[in-house]
Design a protein around this motif. Structure first.
Motif, PDB file in Angstrom:
ATOM      1  N   ARG A   1       0.832  -1.201   0.000  1.00 47.15           N
ATOM      2  CA  ARG A   1       0.000   0.000   0.000  1.00 47.15           C
ATOM      3  C   ARG A   1       0.864   1.247   0.000  1.00 47.15           C
ATOM      4  N   CYS A   2       1.909   1.255   0.812  1.00 44.85           N
ATOM      5  CA  CYS A   2       2.785   2.421   0.909  1.00 44.85           C
ATOM      6  C   CYS A   2       3.982   2.239  -0.007  1.00 44.85           C
TER       7      CYS A   2
ATOM      8  N   GLY B   1       6.428   7.088   0.188  1.00 46.11           N
ATOM      9  CA  GLY B   1       5.405   7.476   1.137  1.00 46.11           C
ATOM     10  C   GLY B   1       4.039   7.741   0.553  1.00 46.11           C
TER      11      GLY B   1
ATOM     12  N   ASP C   1       0.411   6.530  -0.972  1.00 44.99           N
ATOM     13  CA  ASP C   1      -0.513   5.401  -0.967  1.00 44.99           C
ATOM     14  C   ASP C   1      -0.762   5.025  -2.420  1.00 44.99           C
TER      15      ASP C   1
ATOM     16  N   GLY D   1       4.008  12.250   0.258  1.00 38.55           N
ATOM     17  CA  GLY D   1       3.307  11.084   0.749  1.00 38.55           C
ATOM     18  C   GLY D   1       3.302  10.991   2.262  1.00 38.55           C
TER      19      GLY D   1
ATOM     20  N   CYS E   1       1.730   8.010   3.622  1.00 36.35           N
ATOM     21  CA  CYS E   1       1.303   6.641   3.835  1.00 36.35           C
ATOM     22  C   CYS E   1       2.235   5.952   4.836  1.00 36.35           C
ATOM     23  N   GLY E   2       1.676   5.046   5.627  1.00 35.98           N
ATOM     24  CA  GLY E   2       2.450   4.345   6.636  1.00 35.98           C
ATOM     25  C   GLY E   2       2.420   5.109   7.945  1.00 35.98           C
TER      26      GLY E   2
ATOM     27  N   THR F   1      -1.626   3.820   9.192  1.00 39.82           N
ATOM     28  CA  THR F   1      -1.236   4.662   8.067  1.00 39.82           C
ATOM     29  C   THR F   1      -2.041   5.949   8.156  1.00 39.82           C
TER      30      THR F   1
ATOM     31  N   TYR G   1      -8.149  -1.097   4.287  1.00 37.77           N
ATOM     32  CA  TYR G   1      -7.001  -0.752   5.129  1.00 37.77           C
ATOM     33  C   TYR G   1      -6.912  -1.670   6.347  1.00 37.77           C
TER      34      TYR G   1
END
Length: 380
Positions: free
Chosen positions: A184-185, A189, A191, A218, A220-221, A323, A358
């Motif tokens: 996903r990440c 960074g 998504d 980003g 993400c995470g 995330t 998620y």
């Protein structure tokens, strides 16, 4: 308590294109679409789309299939295939570079291969080997920008057909096996589970691409203090028939048992479009497609508001976030439950939304809904 917050309405307008003051601006999109239709391109978006059914040998969707887009990270599939050409397997010595490049769209690996294997010569070789019709190296003056490689939807289908039908089986299994494990990440960074990955249930294998100066860094995470920029997939605009200016977001790969369908969706968005808006629009386009063999996730889609909304492992803030959501993105809600009370003055909400894609939760306070509890969404 009903909360028609201005921020939520603004985010809803961004996602839906509704008029100011509309009573339905913050309404949910309803249950996930169970059936497919012809490509529905959101307003302001330019798209090239191809869906090929390998079972029938026919296209089910074709829209601007020969239009050339800058590839962004989709070109990493060609970089990997060029490196593995003539081999009957992926050498162990290459896995440390190839796996993150394919799974997490690692830019450093792509840049290393681009430099080591002759840059634009990679594209020239792969055009000849696969008989690609629209693919071309980056324009003069931008030879180092591998993300400026020109690519079309129909050529992308050709690339995946080669992988599935002609590549040595160990190479096919290695490349597609890594695309099935798309993280996903991404390394930078962002998504990257938009488009195909958000529209359809597994099994799928995806290689995504994104490039745009308006895309925020980003998140993400787990929360990060900084994000790594995409070092070689963006740069100044040039005079060329390939648009290097508008933000790009692409989703390509296979969908369904036995990789039944090959899907290529290339999109360009108006200058200044935030990442969450582009993410939402390519998701809506992907969900509209006729993709044989695809399974569509059940749930309800809602817009969200605020930046860096944390996705938690449970309906409370006691545990570290899994995330963070792209700002203003539309999400799939599976159910809702009462949990920890969240205060974002002047609003308060004890309801939480479960996001199955998620495997985590967000407070309903960040969902564009007319009430604290989302209408029609079942309890968990």
């Amino acid at each position: 308590m009903r909360h028609h917050r201005l921020a939520a309405v603004s985010a809803a307008l961004l996602l839906t294109g509704g008029a100011a003051g509309s009573a339905t601006a913050a309404a949910p999109a309803g249950p996930a679409r169970p059936a497919a239709a012809s490509a529905e391109v959101p307003a302001g978006v330019s798209a090239g789309v191809a869906v090929f059914d390998r079972q029938t040998g026919a296209f089910t969707e074709q829209l601007n299939t020969s239009t050339r887009f800058r590839s962004a990270s989709v070109v990493k599939v060609l970089i990997a295939l060029d490196h593995l050409w003539g081999l009957d397997h992926a050498p162990d010595s290459d896995r440390a570079w190839l796996e993150p490049m394919l799974r997490a769209s690692d830019d450093g690996a792509a840049s290393a291969y681009w430099s080591d294997r002759g840059g634009a010569a990679i594209i020239t070789r792969m055009v000849d080997r696969l008989g690609l019709r629209d693919t071309a190296p980056p324009p003069g003056g931008y030879e180092g920008y591998w993300g400026y490689t020109a690519l079309s939807a129909r050529d992308t289908v050709t690339i995946y057909r080669y992988l599935l039908d002609s590549a040595p089986s160990p190479v096919r299994d290695f490349v597609l096996g890594n695309l099935r494990q798309s993280t996903r990440c991404a390394t930078d960074g962002f998504d990257q589970h938009f488009g195909i990955a958000g529209a359809f249930e597994k099994p799928w294998a995806v290689k995504q691409g994104w490039s745009g100066s308006s895309y925020e860094k980003g998140t993400c995470g787990p929360p990060r203090t900084a994000a790594t920029a995409r070092t070689r997939s963006a740069g100044p605009a040039a005079a060329t028939d390939v648009d290097l200016t508008r933000p790009a977001l692409h989703s390509t790969g296979t969908v369904g048992v036995g990789d039944r369908s090959i899907v290529a969706v290339f999109t360009l968005h108006p200058v200044g479009t935030p990442y969450g808006k582009a993410y939402t629009d390519i998701g809506r386009l992907a969900r509209s497609l006729n993709v044989p063999g695809a399974s569509r996730p059940a749930g309800w889609r809602f817009g969200t508001w605020s930046d860096h909304v944390n996705v938690r492992p449970g309906p409370g803030t006691g545990n570290a976030p899994i995330t963070q959501l792209p700002a203003g993105v539309e999400v799939l809600v599976g159910c809702q439950a009462r949990g920890e009370v969240v205060n974002v003055p002047p609003y308060t909400n004890e309801w939480w939304a479960y996001l199955p894609q998620y495997d985590g939760w967000i407070s309903n306070i960040y969902v564009n809904s007319p009430d604290n509890k989302m209408p029609d969404v079942k309890d968990c």
